[in-house]
Design a protein around this motif. Structure first.
Motif, PDB file in Angstrom:
ATOM      1  N   ILE A   1       9.365  22.626  25.430  1.00 22.69           N
ATOM      2  CA  ILE A   1       8.980  21.119  25.467  1.00 22.69           C
ATOM      3  C   ILE A   1      10.397  20.174  25.838  1.00 22.69           C
ATOM      4  CG2 ILE A   1       7.504  21.256  23.563  1.00 22.69           C
ATOM      5  CD1 ILE A   1       9.496  20.530  21.511  1.00 22.69           C
ATOM      6  N   ASP A   2      10.050  18.966  26.393  1.00 24.13           N
ATOM      7  CA  ASP A   2      11.137  18.156  26.985  1.00 24.13           C
ATOM      8  C   ASP A   2      11.408  17.030  25.841  1.00 24.13           C
ATOM      9  OD1 ASP A   2       9.150  16.172  27.007  1.00 24.13           O
ATOM     10  OD2 ASP A   2       8.720  16.454  29.237  1.00 24.13           O
ATOM     11  N   ASN A   3      12.336  16.180  26.101  1.00 21.67           N
ATOM     12  CA  ASN A   3      13.016  15.481  25.051  1.00 21.67           C
ATOM     13  C   ASN A   3      11.677  14.437  24.519  1.00 21.67           C
ATOM     14  OD1 ASN A   3      15.302  15.967  25.721  1.00 21.67           O
ATOM     15  ND2 ASN A   3      15.997  14.280  26.775  1.00 21.67           N
TER      16      ASN A   3
ATOM     17  N   LEU B   1       8.015  13.541  19.858  1.00 21.01           N
ATOM     18  CA  LEU B   1       6.576  13.564  19.253  1.00 21.01           C
ATOM     19  C   LEU B   1       6.523  14.589  18.211  1.00 21.01           C
ATOM     20  CD1 LEU B   1       4.482  12.778  22.326  1.00 21.01           C
ATOM     21  CD2 LEU B   1       5.031  11.341  20.494  1.00 21.01           C
ATOM     22  N   TYR B   2       7.035  15.774  18.459  1.00 22.41           N
ATOM     23  CA  TYR B   2       6.988  16.970  17.564  1.00 22.41           C
ATOM     24  C   TYR B   2       7.586  16.677  16.287  1.00 22.41           C
ATOM     25  CZ  TYR B   2       8.414  21.674  16.034  1.00 22.41           C
ATOM     26  OH  TYR B   2       8.621  22.579  15.089  1.00 22.41           O
ATOM     27  N   THR B   3       8.878  15.782  16.269  1.00 18.17           N
ATOM     28  CA  THR B   3       9.715  15.553  15.258  1.00 18.17           C
ATOM     29  C   THR B   3       8.808  14.462  14.607  1.00 18.17           C
ATOM     30  OG1 THR B   3      11.678  15.701  16.335  1.00 18.17           O
ATOM     31  CG2 THR B   3      11.641  14.322  14.519  1.00 18.17           C
ATOM     32  N   LYS B   4       8.141  13.645  15.130  1.00 24.04           N
ATOM     33  CA  LYS B   4       7.233  12.724  14.355  1.00 24.04           C
ATOM     34  C   LYS B   4       6.119  13.378  13.372  1.00 24.04           C
ATOM     35  CE  LYS B   4       7.666   8.365  15.138  1.00 24.04           C
ATOM     36  NZ  LYS B   4       8.106   7.252  14.230  1.00 24.04           N
ATOM     37  N   PHE B   5       5.580  14.116  14.416  1.00 22.56           N
ATOM     38  CA  PHE B   5       4.390  15.025  13.786  1.00 22.56           C
ATOM     39  C   PHE B   5       4.842  15.835  12.565  1.00 22.56           C
ATOM     40  CE2 PHE B   5       2.177  19.112  14.096  1.00 22.56           C
ATOM     41  CZ  PHE B   5       0.921  18.638  13.666  1.00 22.56           C
ATOM     42  N   ASN B   6       5.812  16.483  12.574  1.00 21.59           N
ATOM     43  CA  ASN B   6       6.323  17.015  11.180  1.00 21.59           C
ATOM     44  C   ASN B   6       6.731  16.165  10.262  1.00 21.59           C
ATOM     45  OD1 ASN B   6       6.484  20.077  11.932  1.00 21.59           O
ATOM     46  ND2 ASN B   6       7.567  19.771  13.709  1.00 21.59           N
ATOM     47  N   ARG B   7       7.463  15.177  10.489  1.00 19.85           N
ATOM     48  CA  ARG B   7       7.867  14.210   9.532  1.00 19.85           C
ATOM     49  C   ARG B   7       6.829  13.748   8.795  1.00 19.85           C
ATOM     50  NH1 ARG B   7      13.233  11.970  12.244  1.00 19.85           N
ATOM     51  NH2 ARG B   7      14.546  13.619  11.695  1.00 19.85           N
ATOM     52  N   ALA B   8       5.500  13.414   9.483  1.00 20.25           N
ATOM     53  CA  ALA B   8       4.349  12.585   8.978  1.00 20.25           C
ATOM     54  C   ALA B   8       3.455  13.654   8.155  1.00 20.25           C
ATOM     55  CB  ALA B   8       3.399  12.108  10.339  1.00 20.25           C
ATOM     56  N   LEU B   9       3.914  14.825   8.277  1.00 20.51           N
ATOM     57  CA  LEU B   9       3.151  15.998   7.625  1.00 20.51           C
ATOM     58  C   LEU B   9       4.028  16.308   6.181  1.00 20.51           C
ATOM     59  CD1 LEU B   9       1.881  18.644  10.130  1.00 20.51           C
ATOM     60  CD2 LEU B   9       0.527  16.916   8.753  1.00 20.51           C
ATOM     61  N   GLY B  10       5.413  15.792   6.454  1.00 15.35           N
ATOM     62  CA  GLY B  10       6.422  15.995   5.039  1.00 15.35           C
ATOM     63  C   GLY B  10       7.092  17.242   5.305  1.00 15.35           C
ATOM     64  N   ILE B  11       6.998  17.794   6.559  1.00 17.30           N
ATOM     65  CA  ILE B  11       7.822  18.964   6.898  1.00 17.30           C
ATOM     66  C   ILE B  11       9.177  18.711   7.229  1.00 17.30           C
ATOM     67  CG2 ILE B  11       7.802  21.125   8.541  1.00 17.30           C
ATOM     68  CD1 ILE B  11       4.652  20.652   8.521  1.00 17.30           C
TER      69      ILE B  11
ATOM     70  N   PHE C   1      11.352  31.171  28.125  1.00 19.22           N
ATOM     71  CA  PHE C   1      11.801  32.129  27.205  1.00 19.22           C
ATOM     72  C   PHE C   1      12.812  31.617  26.344  1.00 19.22           C
ATOM     73  CE2 PHE C   1       9.830  35.982  29.722  1.00 19.22           C
ATOM     74  CZ  PHE C   1       8.797  36.012  28.612  1.00 19.22           C
ATOM     75  N   CYS C   2      13.881  30.657  27.041  1.00 21.89           N
ATOM     76  CA  CYS C   2      14.695  29.989  26.095  1.00 21.89           C
ATOM     77  C   CYS C   2      14.999  28.488  26.800  1.00 21.89           C
ATOM     78  CB  CYS C   2      16.075  31.051  26.149  1.00 21.89           C
ATOM     79  SG  CYS C   2      17.121  30.746  27.291  1.00 21.89           S
ATOM     80  N   SER C   3      15.899  28.111  26.011  1.00 28.28           N
ATOM     81  CA  SER C   3      16.319  26.683  26.216  1.00 28.28           C
ATOM     82  C   SER C   3      17.235  26.444  27.406  1.00 28.28           C
ATOM     83  CB  SER C   3      17.103  25.740  24.939  1.00 28.28           C
ATOM     84  OG  SER C   3      17.945  26.666  24.775  1.00 28.28           O
ATOM     85  N   VAL C   4      17.609  27.418  27.899  1.00 33.23           N
ATOM     86  CA  VAL C   4      18.388  27.062  29.128  1.00 33.23           C
ATOM     87  C   VAL C   4      17.679  26.507  30.260  1.00 33.23           C
ATOM     88  CG1 VAL C   4      19.594  28.340  31.190  1.00 33.23           C
ATOM     89  CG2 VAL C   4      19.957  29.167  28.630  1.00 33.23           C
ATOM     90  N   GLY C   5      16.467  27.043  30.579  1.00 40.23           N
ATOM     91  CA  GLY C   5      15.430  26.242  31.479  1.00 40.23           C
ATOM     92  C   GLY C   5      15.699  26.789  32.930  1.00 40.23           C
ATOM     93  N   CYS C   6      15.749  28.006  33.232  1.00 37.83           N
ATOM     94  CA  CYS C   6      16.139  28.428  34.626  1.00 37.83           C
ATOM     95  C   CYS C   6      14.834  28.120  35.586  1.00 37.83           C
ATOM     96  CB  CYS C   6      16.427  29.910  34.608  1.00 37.83           C
ATOM     97  SG  CYS C   6      17.888  30.453  33.755  1.00 37.83           S
TER      98      CYS C   6
END
Ligand code: SF4
Length: 194
Positions: A168-170, A175-185, A55-60
């Motif tokens: 998602i982990d590091n 990869l998510y960052t690369k994917f968005n940048r490749a799309l110009g987002i 549910f959130c980034s705390v990752g319990c």
């Protein structure tokens, strides 16, 4: 003080023994009643699995009890270094979310003009999303001029915001960052701050 005769001593002793035996019998019955009345453990016979709350980034860490192919309990993992057995209400309610009849397990579409959501296949859903992303990029690519004064488009779109997941982990975030940048987002986040 009345004198204790041999006869009265014997009577007193017999009465004491009878009273003690009666009390012991009552105690045994009470204990048996308690056992009969005790609820069996809800988790008896269940298998245990471990996971993370998404549910959130705390990752319990979560301890999940499963019985008859159904999640019957979600508790904080006592050995997890982040939450040490604690869970907030969202993590605690994971069981209800997993078992809910209203849980969405397939893509839905609300067609233009329709007032209801309808099931759609994963393939059709991916095709529609890809097509929509392409259209929005085409329409919203940033324009600039090159050294000759010609108008050109650059790979940068203002029309899309991309939201990742706290799950998602590091490496996946990379990869998510690369994917968005490749799309110009360039408006995107992997969700940690929500
Ligand atoms: S249990 Fe609560 S604090 Fe922990 S990860 Fe889930 S939502 Fe976040």
């Amino acid at each position: 003080m009345p004198k204790l005769t041999r006869r009265s001593f014997m009577k007193f002793t017999a009465a004491s023994i009878a009273a003690a035996a009666l009390a012991d019998k009552k105690r045994v019955h009470a204990e048996k009643d308690d056992v009969d009345r005790a609820f069996p453990l809800m988790t008896a016979g269940a298998t245990t699995a471990y996971g993370l709350c998404h549910f959130c980034s705390v990752g319990c860490g979560i301890e999940v009890k499963i019985k008859d192919n159904k999640v019957i309990s979600t508790e904080g993992h006592p050995d997890h270094p982040i939450n040490e057995g604690a869970l907030c209400p969202k993590g605690r309610s994971m069981k209800e979310m997993t078992n809910s009849d209203e849980r969405v397990t397939h893509p839905l579409i609300r067609k233009p003009g329709s007032d209801k959501w309808e099931p759609i296949s994963w393939e059709d859903a991916f095709d529609k999303i890809a097509s929509k992303v392409k259209d929005v990029r085409e329409e919203t690519f940033t324009k600039t001029v090159d050294i000759d004064g010609e108008e050109v488009r650059v790979n940068r779109t203002e029309g899309i915001f991309s939201l990742g997941s706290a799950e998602i982990d590091n490496e996946e975030a990379y990869l998510y960052t690369k994917f968005n940048r490749a799309l110009g987002i360039h408006n995107f986040t992997h969700q940690a701050e929500i």
